[in-house]
Design a protein around this motif. Structure first.
Motif, PDB file in Angstrom:
ATOM      1  N   ALA A  60      -6.251   1.595  -7.855  1.00  0.00           N
ATOM      2  CA  ALA A  60      -7.047   1.942  -6.671  1.00  0.00           C
ATOM      3  C   ALA A  60      -7.313   0.722  -5.788  1.00  0.00           C
ATOM      4  O   ALA A  60      -7.532  -0.378  -6.297  1.00  0.00           O
ATOM      5  CB  ALA A  60      -8.371   2.558  -7.098  1.00  0.00           C
ATOM      6  N   MET A  61      -7.306   0.953  -4.486  1.00  0.00           N
ATOM      7  CA  MET A  61      -7.564  -0.130  -3.537  1.00  0.00           C
ATOM      8  C   MET A  61      -8.899  -0.812  -3.825  1.00  0.00           C
ATOM      9  O   MET A  61      -8.994  -2.042  -3.773  1.00  0.00           O
ATOM     10  CB  MET A  61      -7.545   0.396  -2.096  1.00  0.00           C
ATOM     11  CG  MET A  61      -7.768  -0.701  -1.066  1.00  0.00           C
ATOM     12  SD  MET A  61      -7.437  -0.197   0.648  1.00  0.00           S
ATOM     13  CE  MET A  61      -8.815   0.859   0.984  1.00  0.00           C
ATOM     14  N   SER A  62      -9.916  -0.042  -4.182  1.00  0.00           N
ATOM     15  CA  SER A  62     -11.227  -0.631  -4.468  1.00  0.00           C
ATOM     16  C   SER A  62     -11.163  -1.565  -5.676  1.00  0.00           C
ATOM     17  O   SER A  62     -11.832  -2.605  -5.696  1.00  0.00           O
ATOM     18  CB  SER A  62     -12.269   0.464  -4.687  1.00  0.00           C
ATOM     19  OG  SER A  62     -11.875   1.309  -5.751  1.00  0.00           O
ATOM     20  N   ARG A 100       0.094   4.411  -0.006  1.00  0.00           N
ATOM     21  CA  ARG A 100      -0.519   5.625   0.533  1.00  0.00           C
ATOM     22  C   ARG A 100       0.247   6.087   1.775  1.00  0.00           C
ATOM     23  O   ARG A 100       1.194   5.434   2.211  1.00  0.00           O
ATOM     24  CB  ARG A 100      -1.991   5.362   0.886  1.00  0.00           C
ATOM     25  CG  ARG A 100      -2.820   4.946  -0.331  1.00  0.00           C
ATOM     26  CD  ARG A 100      -4.232   4.559   0.043  1.00  0.00           C
ATOM     27  NE  ARG A 100      -4.221   3.468   1.015  1.00  0.00           N
ATOM     28  CZ  ARG A 100      -5.181   3.254   1.900  1.00  0.00           C
ATOM     29  NH1 ARG A 100      -6.239   4.027   1.955  1.00  0.00           N
ATOM     30  NH2 ARG A 100      -5.101   2.232   2.746  1.00  0.00           N
ATOM     31  N   GLU A 130      -3.409   7.217   5.908  1.00  0.00           N
ATOM     32  CA  GLU A 130      -4.398   6.542   5.063  1.00  0.00           C
ATOM     33  C   GLU A 130      -4.388   5.042   5.333  1.00  0.00           C
ATOM     34  O   GLU A 130      -5.441   4.404   5.409  1.00  0.00           O
ATOM     35  CB  GLU A 130      -4.104   6.798   3.583  1.00  0.00           C
ATOM     36  CG  GLU A 130      -4.378   8.210   3.111  1.00  0.00           C
ATOM     37  CD  GLU A 130      -3.910   8.422   1.687  1.00  0.00           C
ATOM     38  OE1 GLU A 130      -4.767   8.664   0.822  1.00  0.00           O
ATOM     39  OE2 GLU A 130      -2.687   8.336   1.444  1.00  0.00           O
ATOM     40  N   TYR A 188      -0.816  -0.892  -4.638  1.00  0.00           N
ATOM     41  CA  TYR A 188      -2.062  -0.132  -4.788  1.00  0.00           C
ATOM     42  C   TYR A 188      -2.004   1.161  -3.986  1.00  0.00           C
ATOM     43  O   TYR A 188      -1.134   1.341  -3.132  1.00  0.00           O
ATOM     44  CB  TYR A 188      -3.278  -0.972  -4.372  1.00  0.00           C
ATOM     45  CG  TYR A 188      -3.402  -1.184  -2.881  1.00  0.00           C
ATOM     46  CD1 TYR A 188      -4.117  -0.285  -2.099  1.00  0.00           C
ATOM     47  CD2 TYR A 188      -2.809  -2.275  -2.262  1.00  0.00           C
ATOM     48  CE1 TYR A 188      -4.237  -0.471  -0.724  1.00  0.00           C
ATOM     49  CE2 TYR A 188      -2.923  -2.469  -0.894  1.00  0.00           C
ATOM     50  CZ  TYR A 188      -3.643  -1.560  -0.138  1.00  0.00           C
ATOM     51  OH  TYR A 188      -3.744  -1.740   1.220  1.00  0.00           O
ATOM     52  N   CYS A 189      -2.945   2.064  -4.288  1.00  0.00           N
ATOM     53  CA  CYS A 189      -3.086   3.316  -3.554  1.00  0.00           C
ATOM     54  C   CYS A 189      -4.571   3.682  -3.533  1.00  0.00           C
ATOM     55  O   CYS A 189      -5.420   2.797  -3.643  1.00  0.00           O
ATOM     56  CB  CYS A 189      -2.227   4.422  -4.167  1.00  0.00           C
ATOM     57  SG  CYS A 189      -2.703   4.915  -5.835  1.00  0.00           S
ATOM     58  N   ARG A 190      -4.888   4.961  -3.440  1.00  0.00           N
ATOM     59  CA  ARG A 190      -6.290   5.374  -3.400  1.00  0.00           C
ATOM     60  C   ARG A 190      -6.908   5.438  -4.797  1.00  0.00           C
ATOM     61  O   ARG A 190      -7.994   4.935  -5.026  1.00  0.00           O
ATOM     62  CB  ARG A 190      -6.439   6.734  -2.705  1.00  0.00           C
ATOM     63  CG  ARG A 190      -7.882   7.175  -2.561  1.00  0.00           C
ATOM     64  CD  ARG A 190      -8.025   8.567  -1.972  1.00  0.00           C
ATOM     65  NE  ARG A 190      -7.324   9.588  -2.727  1.00  0.00           N
ATOM     66  CZ  ARG A 190      -7.783  10.161  -3.843  1.00  0.00           C
ATOM     67  NH1 ARG A 190      -8.947   9.811  -4.335  1.00  0.00           N
ATOM     68  NH2 ARG A 190      -7.077  11.076  -4.460  1.00  0.00           N
ATOM     69  N   SER A 191      -6.184   6.051  -5.734  1.00  0.00           N
ATOM     70  CA  SER A 191      -6.769   6.262  -7.058  1.00  0.00           C
ATOM     71  C   SER A 191      -5.996   5.620  -8.201  1.00  0.00           C
ATOM     72  O   SER A 191      -6.524   5.474  -9.293  1.00  0.00           O
ATOM     73  CB  SER A 191      -6.871   7.769  -7.339  1.00  0.00           C
ATOM     74  OG  SER A 191      -5.575   8.322  -7.471  1.00  0.00           O
ATOM     75  N   ASP A 215       0.874  -1.160   0.000  1.00  0.00           N
ATOM     76  CA  ASP A 215       0.000   0.000   0.000  1.00  0.00           C
ATOM     77  C   ASP A 215       0.919   1.219   0.000  1.00  0.00           C
ATOM     78  O   ASP A 215       1.681   1.418   0.943  1.00  0.00           O
ATOM     79  CB  ASP A 215      -0.862  -0.034   1.264  1.00  0.00           C
ATOM     80  CG  ASP A 215      -1.854   1.101   1.375  1.00  0.00           C
ATOM     81  OD1 ASP A 215      -1.534   2.232   0.943  1.00  0.00           O
ATOM     82  OD2 ASP A 215      -2.945   0.876   1.924  1.00  0.00           O
ATOM     83  N   HIS A 269      -6.861  -0.758   5.167  1.00  0.00           N
ATOM     84  CA  HIS A 269      -6.004  -1.299   4.119  1.00  0.00           C
ATOM     85  C   HIS A 269      -6.371  -2.754   3.852  1.00  0.00           C
ATOM     86  O   HIS A 269      -7.144  -3.351   4.592  1.00  0.00           O
ATOM     87  CB  HIS A 269      -4.525  -1.185   4.509  1.00  0.00           C
ATOM     88  CG  HIS A 269      -4.207  -1.854   5.813  1.00  0.00           C
ATOM     89  ND1 HIS A 269      -4.325  -1.214   7.018  1.00  0.00           N
ATOM     90  CD2 HIS A 269      -3.814  -3.104   6.095  1.00  0.00           C
ATOM     91  CE1 HIS A 269      -4.003  -2.055   7.998  1.00  0.00           C
ATOM     92  NE2 HIS A 269      -3.690  -3.212   7.447  1.00  0.00           N
TER      93      HIS A 269
END
Length: 119
Positions: free
Chosen positions: A103-105, A36, A40, A76-79, A34, A45
């Motif tokens: 993105a994490m999602s 981020r 965050e 991965y990160c947020r976006s 991760d 996470h």
């Protein structure tokens, strides 16, 4: 002092957190990173992820024991912006199997749990 604390934290996390028993696009990552900020990461996470902020990926990657240049690494990160930067940095350092999950999602949707003999 803050930098020393952060490196100690990275080392402790790296020792204890290797990729969960999952696969990503059919590959079982040796580590999930991760990229981020620590704040965050603390807010939530992926299970088994290691936090190495993207601007520290070059030094932080060396804190993960048993990782080789051919180990599969999922980032991965947020976006997706920071994960792309981190993935490029790792590739420039010679890592050959870097998977930029974005993105994490998105990563969460693509992770598959490994059954006893499928990974």
């Amino acid at each position: 002092m803050k930098m020393i604390w952060h490196m100690v934290f990275l080392f402790a996390v790296a020792i204890s957190a290797f990729a969960a028993d999952v696969s990503y696009l059919g590959v079982k990552p040796a580590v999930i990173i991760d990229v981020r900020t620590p704040e965050e990461f603390a807010a939530g996470h992926l299970d088994g992820a290691v936090n190495i902020p993207y601007e520290q990926i070059g030094k932080g990657i060396n804190t993960i024991p048993s990782l080789t240049k051919s180990s599969p690494i999922l980032i991965y990160c947020r976006s997706g912006r920071r994960s792309a930067i981190a993935a490029q940095s790792l590739e420039q350092l010679g890592f050959q199997r870097v998977y930029d999950g974005g993105a994490m999602s998105d990563v969460q949707r693509k992770l598959q749990s490994c059954a006893a003999k499928t990974c």
